[in-house]
Write a protein that holds these residues in place. Structure first.
Motif, PDB file in Angstrom:
ATOM      1  N   PHE A 239      53.693  36.826  34.633  1.00  0.00           N
ATOM      2  CA  PHE A 239      52.402  36.724  33.945  1.00  0.00           C
ATOM      3  C   PHE A 239      51.684  35.438  34.337  1.00  0.00           C
ATOM      4  O   PHE A 239      50.482  35.453  34.648  1.00  0.00           O
ATOM      5  N   SER A 240      52.398  34.319  34.333  1.00  0.00           N
ATOM      6  CA  SER A 240      51.791  33.025  34.659  1.00  0.00           C
ATOM      7  C   SER A 240      51.300  32.993  36.095  1.00  0.00           C
ATOM      8  O   SER A 240      50.202  32.499  36.385  1.00  0.00           O
ATOM      9  N   MET A 241      52.115  33.536  37.012  1.00  0.00           N
ATOM     10  CA  MET A 241      51.733  33.526  38.426  1.00  0.00           C
ATOM     11  C   MET A 241      50.503  34.400  38.681  1.00  0.00           C
ATOM     12  O   MET A 241      49.556  33.969  39.363  1.00  0.00           O
ATOM     13  N   ILE A 242      50.509  35.617  38.135  1.00  0.00           N
ATOM     14  CA  ILE A 242      49.374  36.518  38.353  1.00  0.00           C
ATOM     15  C   ILE A 242      48.120  35.981  37.670  1.00  0.00           C
ATOM     16  O   ILE A 242      47.006  36.091  38.215  1.00  0.00           O
ATOM     17  N   LEU A 243      48.270  35.379  36.493  1.00  0.00           N
ATOM     18  CA  LEU A 243      47.121  34.790  35.803  1.00  0.00           C
ATOM     19  C   LEU A 243      46.514  33.662  36.632  1.00  0.00           C
ATOM     20  O   LEU A 243      45.285  33.558  36.758  1.00  0.00           O
ATOM     21  N   LEU A 244      47.378  32.811  37.199  1.00  0.00           N
ATOM     22  CA  LEU A 244      46.888  31.725  38.054  1.00  0.00           C
ATOM     23  C   LEU A 244      46.132  32.274  39.256  1.00  0.00           C
ATOM     24  O   LEU A 244      45.041  31.791  39.600  1.00  0.00           O
ATOM     25  N   VAL A 245      46.698  33.291  39.901  1.00  0.00           N
ATOM     26  CA  VAL A 245      46.046  33.902  41.069  1.00  0.00           C
ATOM     27  C   VAL A 245      44.707  34.518  40.664  1.00  0.00           C
ATOM     28  O   VAL A 245      43.706  34.389  41.382  1.00  0.00           O
ATOM     29  N   TYR A 246      44.669  35.159  39.497  1.00  0.00           N
ATOM     30  CA  TYR A 246      43.433  35.791  39.025  1.00  0.00           C
ATOM     31  C   TYR A 246      42.342  34.749  38.764  1.00  0.00           C
ATOM     32  O   TYR A 246      41.185  34.935  39.175  1.00  0.00           O
ATOM     33  N   VAL A 247      42.713  33.653  38.114  1.00  0.00           N
ATOM     34  CA  VAL A 247      41.743  32.585  37.831  1.00  0.00           C
ATOM     35  C   VAL A 247      41.237  31.969  39.132  1.00  0.00           C
ATOM     36  O   VAL A 247      40.034  31.723  39.285  1.00  0.00           O
ATOM     37  N   LEU A 248      42.133  31.742  40.084  1.00  0.00           N
ATOM     38  CA  LEU A 248      41.726  31.185  41.376  1.00  0.00           C
ATOM     39  C   LEU A 248      40.815  32.156  42.131  1.00  0.00           C
ATOM     40  O   LEU A 248      39.864  31.734  42.796  1.00  0.00           O
ATOM     41  N   THR A 249      41.114  33.445  42.028  1.00  0.00           N
ATOM     42  CA  THR A 249      40.269  34.460  42.684  1.00  0.00           C
ATOM     43  C   THR A 249      38.860  34.449  42.113  1.00  0.00           C
ATOM     44  O   THR A 249      37.872  34.442  42.862  1.00  0.00           O
ATOM     45  N   LEU A 250      38.766  34.452  40.788  1.00  0.00           N
ATOM     46  CA  LEU A 250      37.447  34.414  40.152  1.00  0.00           C
ATOM     47  C   LEU A 250      36.706  33.129  40.500  1.00  0.00           C
ATOM     48  O   LEU A 250      35.511  33.152  40.832  1.00  0.00           O
ATOM     49  N   THR A 251      37.410  31.999  40.450  1.00  0.00           N
ATOM     50  CA  THR A 251      36.773  30.711  40.724  1.00  0.00           C
ATOM     51  C   THR A 251      36.286  30.634  42.169  1.00  0.00           C
ATOM     52  O   THR A 251      35.141  30.250  42.431  1.00  0.00           O
ATOM     53  N   GLY A 252      37.150  31.001  43.118  1.00  0.00           N
ATOM     54  CA  GLY A 252      36.796  30.905  44.525  1.00  0.00           C
ATOM     55  C   GLY A 252      35.645  31.818  44.913  1.00  0.00           C
ATOM     56  O   GLY A 252      34.701  31.392  45.593  1.00  0.00           O
TER      57      GLY A 252
END
Length: 314
Positions: A28-41
């Motif tokens: 959950f933590s890893m996918i959430l981090l990737v999702y936030v980075l995807t949205l931000t980038g």
């Protein structure tokens, strides 16, 4: 079996990546981090193109639309995946499953056509530089972008509608983290080889034709680049195309394994991993890939994050 004995499935269970609770929290933590980075980038790229007038060109307008597409591509699957990591039931409603199924394939198809248009843009810019401003106008760019969205969302409407009308009497467990065609067809009570064959043929045709078009475009680009007399000119041409080629390789390399190659050699776990790469990992890498080798985008992103506009020296 009588009709009265047939129970209709109203929801599905997405197994995702089963494991102990601690493993679910880590995932959950890893996918959430990737999702936030995807949205931000990707949002940063959209803002950079919007705010920096130097980027108001067809190439960057296509890139901004591509980033917008990537945001929706991850959003149609990742939030539900995150909820399931923390859920004990891991259920998704029947309608929710097919809505996700439709958007996942429609957005993926739209991405294939976007990559084709971006390849066409680079072909014009490098092979026909004098004609490029007159051919790739803002109006043509808008038409091509609209066609990508239109074809992408109309292409799978009828096949997915017919799949949703199939009888699902149970079981309702999908060994995946999203609603994909093969797990859904396996749960149908009716034998429907025609629908399944049409769906896979359509997917394979779109993937192969768009890939061949992109490949052909870049063969022509490579031939034109090798004819450039100066090494600086060749390096500049390669840098503008290199990022796009990396994105194409990542995306098409994984979806071809899933939807073009024979499925018998891949286990359910490998299907999940491959799907995770092209649906979650690739969208977070795209902003990095497109910005690392592009000075104009670097300066624009610096302004987005730091609020300081960089003046380039000639």
């Amino acid at each position: 079996m009588n009709n009265s004995e047939i129970s209709t499935v109203t929801q599905f269970v997405l197994l995702g990546f089963p494991g102990p609770w601690k493993m679910q929290i880590i995932l959950f933590s890893m996918i959430l981090l990737v999702y936030v980075l995807t949205l931000t980038g990707n949002m940063a790229i959209i803002c950079a193109v919007r705010w920096d007038h130097r980027l108001h060109t067809p190439m960057y307008m296509l890139l901004a639309n591509f980033s917008f597409l990537e945001i929706w591509y991850v959003t149609c699957t990742v939030p539900n995946m995150l909820v399931n990591f923390l859920s004990k039931t891991k259920t998704i409603s029947f309608s929710g499953c097919f809505i996700q199924f439709y958007f996942f394939f429609s957005l993926g198809t739209t991405e294939c056509f976007f990559l084709c248009v971006m390849a066409y843009d680079r072909y014009l810019a490098i092979c026909l530089p004098l004609h490029y401003p007159f051919i790739m106008t803002g109006q043509l760019c808008g038409i091509l972008v609209s066609l990508c969205w239109l074809i992408g969302f109309l292409g799978y409407l009828i096949p997915i509608f017919f799949i949703s009308q199939l009888p699902f009497c149970g079981p309702n467990i999908i060994d995946h983290f999203l609603c994909d065609v093969d797990p859904l067809m396996a749960l149908s009570c009716a034998s429907t080889p025609i629908i399944e064959h049409v769906f896979h043929s359509m997917s394979s045709l779109i993937i192969i034709l768009t890939f061949l078009y992109i490949l052909g475009s870049y063969i022509l680009v490579l031939r034109a680049v090798l004819q450039v007399p100066s090494s600086a000119g060749r390096q500049k041409a390669f840098s503008t195309c290199g990022s796009h080629l990396v994105v194409v390789s990542l995306f098409y390399g994984t979806i071809m394994v899933m939807y073009v190659s024979p499925p018998s050699g891949n286990t359910a776990f490998m299907h999940k991993v491959i799907t995770l790469i092209y649906s979650v990992v690739t969208p977070v890498l795209n902003p990095v890939i497109y910005s690392l080798r592009n000075k104009d985008m670097k300066y624009a992103l610096y302004y987005v994050f730091c609020g300081i506009r960089v003046i380039q020296s000639s």
